[in-house]
Design a protein around this motif. Structure first.
Motif, PDB file in Angstrom:
ATOM      1  N   ASP A 147      37.562  56.268 -26.919  1.00  0.00           N
ATOM      2  CA  ASP A 147      36.788  57.507 -27.052  1.00  0.00           C
ATOM      3  C   ASP A 147      36.476  57.796 -28.519  1.00  0.00           C
ATOM      4  N   ILE A 148      36.084  56.765 -29.275  1.00  0.00           N
ATOM      5  CA  ILE A 148      35.885  56.975 -30.713  1.00  0.00           C
ATOM      6  C   ILE A 148      34.567  57.666 -31.031  1.00  0.00           C
ATOM      7  N   GLY A 149      33.600  57.596 -30.125  1.00  0.00           N
ATOM      8  CA  GLY A 149      32.412  58.422 -30.290  1.00  0.00           C
ATOM      9  C   GLY A 149      31.222  57.785 -30.975  1.00  0.00           C
ATOM     10  N   ILE A 150      31.238  56.483 -31.242  1.00  0.00           N
ATOM     11  CA  ILE A 150      30.054  55.842 -31.831  1.00  0.00           C
ATOM     12  C   ILE A 150      28.958  55.748 -30.774  1.00  0.00           C
ATOM     13  N   SER A 151      27.734  56.077 -31.181  1.00  0.00           N
ATOM     14  CA  SER A 151      26.587  55.943 -30.292  1.00  0.00           C
ATOM     15  C   SER A 151      25.612  54.950 -30.915  1.00  0.00           C
ATOM     16  N   LEU A 152      25.636  53.712 -30.447  1.00  0.00           N
ATOM     17  CA  LEU A 152      24.768  52.680 -31.032  1.00  0.00           C
ATOM     18  C   LEU A 152      23.279  52.982 -30.844  1.00  0.00           C
ATOM     19  N   PRO A 153      22.860  53.638 -29.756  1.00  0.00           N
ATOM     20  CA  PRO A 153      21.436  53.952 -29.629  1.00  0.00           C
ATOM     21  C   PRO A 153      20.937  54.941 -30.687  1.00  0.00           C
ATOM     22  N   HIS A 154      21.855  55.617 -31.394  1.00  0.00           N
ATOM     23  CA  HIS A 154      21.460  56.588 -32.419  1.00  0.00           C
ATOM     24  C   HIS A 154      21.892  56.159 -33.817  1.00  0.00           C
ATOM     25  N   LEU A 155      22.299  54.901 -33.947  1.00  0.00           N
ATOM     26  CA  LEU A 155      22.805  54.403 -35.223  1.00  0.00           C
ATOM     27  C   LEU A 155      21.781  53.469 -35.858  1.00  0.00           C
TER      28      LEU A 155
END
Length: 468
Positions: A147-155
């Protein structure tokens, strides 16, 4: 301070009863060497998680399955009649160290490095700042980091601080084509995000010059060979100088080859025709930056926006000249500057000397005190690869056995091992047979995705499979 009692044996007709804390490479290689020295030795291996292998399971990149093959050797060790695996037991919490020490001739601390070094700079608390352990654990299905919270579609922009092999592993996974990773045991949820990744620019930044990188040539070649991402010349490194053949002669052969590979690829990137059609270029780009010390992570509305660096050569001069600072855009920052061991509860009472600054147990060739030894990263710090950990673990095992034969003082224990402490443990205990059931389920789960396996992503799911 409570200290364990120790004894000298007048005669030792059989090998010692040894408790090993940890189940990663250091732990298994120590057990392996002990059995080679004397098949009569008994080993109980305690692991805090319900599953074995430590960073071999949760740290090795999923596209490096050959590195994980060591678990076959570890399984051979575990199948010895003199060996017991005891998973899901947190020594120091579920089972006090003082209790453990009363039932063994020797204890070996081999539990690795469970914490991370920090940058200790302003902004490190912002959303979007992660440790390498978190990111690696995320794509490797470590239940502690789902649950670290990285969102690749917004990175769009990613900065990795640190230039070791872990940094290159993360970069390679982030830049790889997802279809190439799908046959591996990578986290399917991470893979879904990778298919939607918006990542365009990835920077791997180091404090020192290109001669001082910590990664090895194999990992760098893999990154250079990616067809899905293009290497760009450094754009924030101000004083980039290349070494002559004469200057390269001062380095050993391996380092010389590595430096030449870096220099040749930078020179090629600098000379690359900028008029190349964008249709022929990948959509992702990566680069190495040198001589930059992170001094602040800047944010907007509590979220990372960029990283401020100072040219390392000016840090000691306490420079305030604007030309000595650069800012690199980033919506996520990964801190990859090393792992760190922490002491177990109860160590102080046992008289185990722990160096909090270095994150190691103070020892002499693995020997801590009567009947107590250290192996692996908690012995030396987080350095080396699996092969060097193996040799270090062999040295600790040899020291223990040499002391045993020399009738040096060991712990005064009942020699009952696990049988002497099991009644004090209330947590569900995972045996080696249980682990084989878990592994079978993970292989079957992977077949649904045509992959080599799919790991469970929660400890609860693992115990549920075992009906515990």
């Amino acid at each position: 301070m409570w200290l364990p009692l120790v004894r000298r044996y007048s005669t030792r007709s059989s090998g010692p009863v040894v408790g090993i804390i940890g189940s990663g490479p250091a732990a298994f290689y120590t057990a392996h060497r002990l059995f080679r020295n004397d098949p009569s030795i008994k080993v109980d291996m305690y692991e805090a998680n319900p599953v074995p292998f430590g960073l071999v399971r949760y740290g090795v990149a999923p596209d490096h399955p050959e590195v994980k093959q060591v678990d076959h050797k570890f399984s051979e060790i575990a199948n010895s009649s003199q060996f017991r695996f005891l998973g899901n037991i947190r020594v120091g919490k579920d089972l006090p160290l003082s209790t453990l020490s009363r039932h063994y001739d020797a204890l070996v601390y081999a539990y690795g490095a469970s914490s991370d070094k920090i940058l200790n700079i302003p902004g490190e608390h912002l959303r979007g700042v992660y440790s390498a352990r978190q990111v690696v654990g995320w794509y490797n299905c470590d239940p502690q980091h789902q649950d670290i919270g990285i969102s690749l579609p917004h990175l769009k922009d990613l900065v990795i601080i640190g230039q070791g092999n872990v940094s290159l592993d993360i970069a390679r996974i982030m830049l790889s084509r997802p279809e190439q990773l799908s046959p591996t045991d990578i986290n399917p949820l991470f893979l879904q995000q990778l298919f939607q990744s918006a990542l365009q620019r990835l920077h791997i930044v180091g404090r020192r010059d290109l001669t001082s990188v910590s990664f090895t040539i194999k990992e760098l070649r893999e990154l250079f060979s990616l067809s899905s991402a293009m290497f760009l010349a450094p754009e924030y490194t101000s004083s980039l100088s290349f070494l002559s053949e004469q200057a390269l002669g001062t380095f050993d052969r391996a380092r010389k080859r590595l430096i030449k590979l870096i220099q040749s690829n930078i020179q090629a990137a600098q000379q690359r025709n900028s008029t190349t059609s964008t249709q022929q270029k990948p959509s992702k780009f990566w680069g190495l930056e040198f001589g930059l010390t992170p001094i602040e992570i800047l944010g907007r509305n509590g979220q990372v926006d960029k990283v401020r660096f100072q040219k390392t050569e000016t840090v000691r001069n306490e420079s305030t000249s604007p030309s000595d600072f650069v800012e690199i855009p980033a919506q996520a920052v990964i801190r990859s500057i090393g792992y760190k061991s922490v002491p177990l509860p109860g160590m102080q009472e046992l008289g185990v000397p722990f160096d909090m600054t270095r994150g190691v147990i103070l020892n002499n060739e693995g020997h801590i005190g009567p009947g107590m030894y250290a192996s692996g990263w908690v012995k030396n710090g987080p350095v080396g690869v699996i092969s060097s950990t193996m040799m270090d673990s062999f040295a600790t095992a040899d020291k223990l056995y040499k002391d045993w034969l020399a009738q040096e003082p060991f712990l005064i224990g009942t020699r009952a091992g696990w049988d002497g402490v099991r009644h004090t443990v209330n947590t569900p205990v995972v045996s080696w047979e249980d682990w084989e059931v878990i592994k079978k389920h993970e292989i079957e789960n992977g077949l649904r995705h045509e992959s080599v396996g799919e790991k469970f992503r929660t400890w609860e799911d693992i115990l549920r499979v075992l009906h515990k």
